[in-house]
Write an enzyme that holds these catalytic residues in place. Structure first.
Site, PDB file in Angstrom:
ATOM      1  N   SER A 120       0.820  -1.208   0.000  1.00  0.00           N
ATOM      2  CA  SER A 120       0.000   0.000   0.000  1.00  0.00           C
ATOM      3  C   SER A 120       0.859   1.265   0.000  1.00  0.00           C
ATOM      4  O   SER A 120       1.675   1.462  -0.893  1.00  0.00           O
ATOM      5  CB  SER A 120      -0.959  -0.061   1.193  1.00  0.00           C
ATOM      6  N   HIS A 143      -2.847  -1.397  -4.631  1.00  0.00           N
ATOM      7  CA  HIS A 143      -4.315  -1.398  -4.662  1.00  0.00           C
ATOM      8  C   HIS A 143      -4.840   0.032  -4.604  1.00  0.00           C
ATOM      9  O   HIS A 143      -4.105   0.964  -4.252  1.00  0.00           O
ATOM     10  CB  HIS A 143      -4.891  -2.223  -3.497  1.00  0.00           C
TER      11      HIS A 143
END
Length: 233
Positions: A120, A143
């Site tokens: 992330s 993501h």
């Protein structure tokens, strides 16, 4: 450089109320050297904590500790370079980007090494350094931006999230060798994560797509950093 001088240098990079010997236990940081070259090792672990304090059971990296430490490291004449070790699940976007921008703006050479995971918002932190490494067993999850808590179901909310995502993509692309098109493709992949969009990249895959510079261990990362320090002399 003797031991007392090294400890004095570490004291300059620690918060004002923190004793030098507490640096390793409270922040996971340590100063080490090879010959007369001194490097500061900073660990980014667990979750990146933002404006809200996470539960005490969570492993966290606090931006209010890291940001002033980075400034002190860059201004300390006794420290020659920065090694960033990452094993993070991600966390607060703005806090993570703030730390990443600080690292990217440093005058001194910096090297990152992803161990375990650099997921992330840990991705911008990894690519912020002058050179990045990842061990073969580590992974990185790319993501879209997520949000928790109250969400207003209005177009403005989605535009805000899109702008935040664009900030992450822009920083990552500018500080790595991956193309914007490829990164967006990884972010919006629907065929890999069971309950989310995105892509999990293992060590060599992160290098092959241009996100990370090389697969390597601590040995390669430290050698690269000391070589960069010597080159800058």
């Amino acid at each position: 450089m003797n031991e007392n001088e090294i400890m004095e240098s570490e004291d300059q990079t620690a918060p004002a109320d923190q004793k030098p010997q507490d640096s390793l236990t409270s922040m996971g940081s340590v100063i080490t050297h090879r010959g007369d070259r001194i490097i500061y090792c900073l660990t980014v672990i667990g979750q990146i904590e933002g404006h809200f304090i996470l539960p005490p059971t969570n492993k966290t990296t606090k931006y209010e500790h890291v940001i002033p430490s980075l400034l002190a490291i860059d201004e300390d004449e006794n420290i020659d370079g920065l090694l960033v070790l990452l094993n993070t699940s991600g966390g607060d976007v703005e806090a993570g980007l703030a730390i990443a921008e600080m690292i990217a703006g440093m005058k001194k050479p910096s090297v990152s090494l992803v161990l375990g995971g650099g997921h992330s918002i840990g991705i911008p932190l990894a690519v912020a350094c002058d050179r990045s490494f990842i061990v073969s067993t580590a992974s990185m999850t790319v993501h879209p931006v997520r949000t928790t808590g109250l969400t207003v179901g209005a177009p403005q909310t989605y535009r805000y999230l899109q702008k935040m995502q664009n900030r992450i993509i822009r920083f990552t692309v500018e500080n790595s060798h991956i193309s914007e098109e490829k990164y967006r493709e990884l972010v919006l992949n629907t065929g890999e994560l069971a309950t989310d969009l995105g892509t999990v990249l293992e060590g060599k895959e992160a290098v092959d797509c241009g996100l990370i510079d090389a697969v390597g261990t601590l040995h390669e990362a430290t050698d690269a950093l000391y070589a960069m320090i010597e080159h800058d002399e």
